[in-house]
Design a protein around this motif. Structure first.
Motif, mmCIF file in Angstrom:
data_model
loop_
_atom_site.group_PDB
_atom_site.id
_atom_site.type_symbol
_atom_site.label_atom_id
_atom_site.label_comp_id
_atom_site.label_asym_id
_atom_site.label_seq_id
_atom_site.Cartn_x
_atom_site.Cartn_y
_atom_site.Cartn_z
ATOM 1 N N LEU A 60 3.229 14.417 -2.311
ATOM 2 C CA LEU A 60 3.412 13.333 -1.349
ATOM 3 C C LEU A 60 3.296 11.981 -2.035
ATOM 4 C CD1 LEU A 60 1.302 14.640 1.688
ATOM 5 C CD2 LEU A 60 3.756 14.921 1.270
ATOM 6 N N GLN A 61 2.307 11.846 -2.886
ATOM 7 C CA GLN A 61 2.076 10.569 -3.558
ATOM 8 C C GLN A 61 3.249 10.203 -4.466
ATOM 9 O OE1 GLN A 61 -1.443 9.982 -6.292
ATOM 10 N NE2 GLN A 61 -2.161 8.840 -4.505
ATOM 11 N N ALA A 62 3.811 11.188 -5.164
ATOM 12 C CA ALA A 62 4.926 10.925 -6.063
ATOM 13 C C ALA A 62 6.130 10.383 -5.307
ATOM 14 C CB ALA A 62 5.302 12.194 -6.823
ATOM 15 N N GLN A 63 6.358 10.872 -4.083
ATOM 16 C CA GLN A 63 7.507 10.400 -3.319
ATOM 17 C C GLN A 63 7.347 8.946 -2.905
ATOM 18 O OE1 GLN A 63 9.616 13.025 -0.587
ATOM 19 N NE2 GLN A 63 8.025 14.557 -0.890
ATOM 20 N N ALA A 64 6.175 8.604 -2.368
ATOM 21 C CA ALA A 64 5.945 7.229 -1.917
ATOM 22 C C ALA A 64 5.898 6.262 -3.097
ATOM 23 C CB ALA A 64 4.662 7.153 -1.098
ATOM 24 N N LEU A 65 5.221 6.651 -4.176
ATOM 25 C CA LEU A 65 5.174 5.800 -5.365
ATOM 26 C C LEU A 65 6.563 5.642 -5.982
ATOM 27 C CD1 LEU A 65 1.917 7.082 -7.118
ATOM 28 C CD2 LEU A 65 2.278 4.809 -6.142
ATOM 29 N N GLY A 66 7.324 6.721 -6.011
ATOM 30 C CA GLY A 66 8.665 6.649 -6.578
ATOM 31 C C GLY A 66 9.551 5.677 -5.823
ATOM 32 N N LEU A 67 9.448 5.671 -4.492
ATOM 33 C CA LEU A 67 10.230 4.734 -3.685
ATOM 34 C C LEU A 67 9.832 3.291 -3.996
ATOM 35 C CD1 LEU A 67 12.224 4.188 -1.345
ATOM 36 C CD2 LEU A 67 10.268 4.400 0.218
ATOM 37 N N ALA A 68 8.529 3.025 -4.018
ATOM 38 C CA ALA A 68 8.046 1.664 -4.283
ATOM 39 C C ALA A 68 8.451 1.197 -5.677
ATOM 40 C CB ALA A 68 6.534 1.606 -4.116
ATOM 41 N N GLU A 69 8.277 2.055 -6.671
ATOM 42 C CA GLU A 69 8.601 1.676 -8.045
ATOM 43 C C GLU A 69 10.094 1.430 -8.219
ATOM 44 O OE1 GLU A 69 4.886 4.139 -10.096
ATOM 45 O OE2 GLU A 69 6.915 4.966 -10.136
ATOM 46 N N LEU A 127 12.388 12.084 -2.718
ATOM 47 C CA LEU A 127 12.064 10.935 -3.558
ATOM 48 C C LEU A 127 11.117 11.381 -4.675
ATOM 49 C CD1 LEU A 127 11.391 8.357 -0.714
ATOM 50 C CD2 LEU A 127 13.508 8.649 -2.017
ATOM 51 N N HIS A 128 11.147 10.672 -5.805
ATOM 52 C CA HIS A 128 10.284 11.057 -6.924
ATOM 53 C C HIS A 128 10.230 9.931 -7.932
ATOM 54 C CE1 HIS A 128 13.975 11.671 -9.179
ATOM 55 N NE2 HIS A 128 14.424 12.435 -8.196
ATOM 56 N N ARG A 129 9.510 10.170 -9.028
ATOM 57 C CA ARG A 129 9.289 9.136 -10.047
ATOM 58 C C ARG A 129 10.063 9.408 -11.340
ATOM 59 N NH1 ARG A 129 3.002 8.134 -10.652
ATOM 60 N NH2 ARG A 129 3.687 6.008 -11.179
ATOM 61 N N VAL A 130 10.993 10.344 -11.313
ATOM 62 C CA VAL A 130 11.782 10.637 -12.508
ATOM 63 C C VAL A 130 12.844 9.551 -12.683
ATOM 64 C CG1 VAL A 130 13.332 12.265 -13.641
ATOM 65 C CG2 VAL A 130 11.404 13.111 -12.286
ATOM 66 N N THR A 131 12.790 8.866 -13.816
ATOM 67 C CA THR A 131 13.784 7.849 -14.161
ATOM 68 C C THR A 131 14.289 8.127 -15.564
ATOM 69 O OG1 THR A 131 12.159 6.340 -15.144
ATOM 70 C CG2 THR A 131 12.555 6.135 -12.762
ATOM 71 N N TRP A 161 0.849 -1.175 0.000
ATOM 72 C CA TRP A 161 0.000 0.000 0.000
ATOM 73 C C TRP A 161 0.888 1.229 0.000
ATOM 74 C CZ3 TRP A 161 -4.191 -0.884 4.380
ATOM 75 C CH2 TRP A 161 -5.079 -1.889 3.953
ATOM 76 N N VAL A 162 0.523 2.214 -0.813
ATOM 77 C CA VAL A 162 1.140 3.538 -0.756
ATOM 78 C C VAL A 162 0.085 4.485 -0.201
ATOM 79 C CG1 VAL A 162 1.857 5.483 -2.191
ATOM 80 C CG2 VAL A 162 2.933 3.263 -2.488
ATOM 81 N N ILE A 163 0.355 5.019 0.983
ATOM 82 C CA ILE A 163 -0.646 5.763 1.742
ATOM 83 C C ILE A 163 -0.277 7.244 1.805
ATOM 84 C CG2 ILE A 163 -1.673 6.035 4.041
ATOM 85 C CD1 ILE A 163 -1.236 3.056 4.467
ATOM 86 N N ASP A 192 18.625 10.386 -5.429
ATOM 87 C CA ASP A 192 18.827 9.441 -4.332
ATOM 88 C C ASP A 192 17.702 8.420 -4.209
ATOM 89 O OD1 ASP A 192 21.216 10.573 -3.695
ATOM 90 O OD2 ASP A 192 20.535 11.613 -1.882
ATOM 91 N N THR A 193 16.695 8.480 -5.085
ATOM 92 C CA THR A 193 15.580 7.527 -4.982
ATOM 93 C C THR A 193 16.034 6.080 -5.142
ATOM 94 O OG1 THR A 193 14.045 9.225 -5.785
ATOM 95 C CG2 THR A 193 13.293 6.934 -5.855
#
Length: 316
Positions: A21-30, A131-135, A12-14, A302-303
């Motif tokens: 906020l969502q981008a940071q948690a999703l970025g870590l999980a992904e 953290l973020h989703r940029v790859t 779960w990403v909460i 650093d993600t």
């Protein structure tokens, strides 16, 4: 693989649902190779008017978002998520908090905190960037999708990412007027193209100021219609300018190969000053002084490091 182990691969990403906020948690999980399920916290009355750390039963306050079966892993970002994660934690559910939760850190299996959070402990892992989703994969895809659409603009191309007033800094009409004038002068002096995107926090009056100043000299300001150009701008810019209020956008811009300049704004923040100091010491960002500026840079992100640490510590 055990049921618990399998459920940790689909955590779960909460969050409260705020994009940053969502981008940071999703970025870590992904980045950890997981397949996250987004859960948005929408507390009912009266809890939506009370800080989450004072909720007597956090799970009851956001019951719709945390219905069983519980996951083997939950990742959250923000204060509200921190209170819910602490309540979710049990031997079968490990919890990872992004950002300082403003509560006892022993209630979490792992915390991912920025250096400017000044948080330490055996379960704390400290990073420089948000953290973020940029790859690189996302940037390559965005470059292919937007290259033709940005082909009409002069090169070198400058991308401008606008934040907004946030209680610590002001991006109001006065600051907007100065920024619009500085950007227009740069376009004229340095013969660059310019594309601008506002965020949800940007005052429409500021967006209008920049459009009025830049459109007559060939600049483009996104009007919010159609596909979001944000990743295309990150991917194709030769230089990126970001207003200093946003740690997230500065971090995302720094994951590219373009030099990043921040726009000083009226206001003060101790945490923000520490973040900017760290990034300047890494020679990744500089203050915007009204000119197109280049220097040798490499992506700073650093993600992936945080994701690898999470997998190691939690045995994922």
């Amino acid at each position: 693989m055990s049921d618990i182990g399998a459920s940790r691969l689909s955590p779960w990403v909460i969050t409260e649902g705020l994009a940053g906020l969502q981008a940071q948690a999703l970025g870590l999980a992904e980045a950890a190779g997981l397949s996250p399920q987004a859960r948005v916290l929408k507390p009912a009355a009266p809890w939506k008017w009370i800080a989450a750390k004072f909720w007597p039963n956090p799970l009851a306050a956001v019951a719709d978002a945390v219905k069983a079966p519980l996951p083997g892993l939950a990742i959250g970002c923000g204060g509200m998520a921190g209170a819910v994660l602490a309540a979710l934690r049990r031997p079968s559910t490990r919890v990872v908090q992004v950002q300082n939760p403003r509560m006892d850190i022993r209630r979490f299996d792992l915390l991912i905190a920025n250096r400017h959070d000044e948080l330490t402990g055996p379960n704390v892992f400290v990073i420089r960037t948000a953290l973020h989703r940029v790859t690189q994969q996302r940037l390559l895809a965005a470059a292919a999708a937007w290259r033709d659409r940005f082909a009409a603009y002069r090169r070198p191309l400058v991308a401008v990412l606008l934040g907004g007033s946030n209680g610590r800094y002001r991006l109001d009409r006065d600051a907007g007027a100065k920024l619009a004038a500085d950007l227009a002068a740069m376009v004229r002096r340095d013969k660059v193209g310019i594309v601008v995107t506002p965020s949800r926090r940007t005052d429409p009056a500021v967006t209008a100021q920049l459009r009025a100043a830049l459109a007559p000299i060939g600049g483009w300001v996104w009007d919010g219609a159609g596909e979001n150009p944000y990743f295309g701008m990150l991917a194709l810019a030769d230089m990126i300018i970001v207003t200093q209020d946003s740690v997230s956008m500065i971090s995302e811009a720094s994951a590219t190969t373009a030099p990043v300049l921040f726009v000083p704004l009226p206001g003060r923040s101790h945490r923000q000053a520490l973040f900017l100091k760290t990034m300047m010491e890494e020679n990744r960002i500089r203050a915007f002084a009204g000119r197109f500026t280049q220097w040798p840079v490499a992506p700073l992100n650093d993600t992936p490091m945080a994701a690898a640490e999470m997998r190691h510590r939690l045995g994922l």
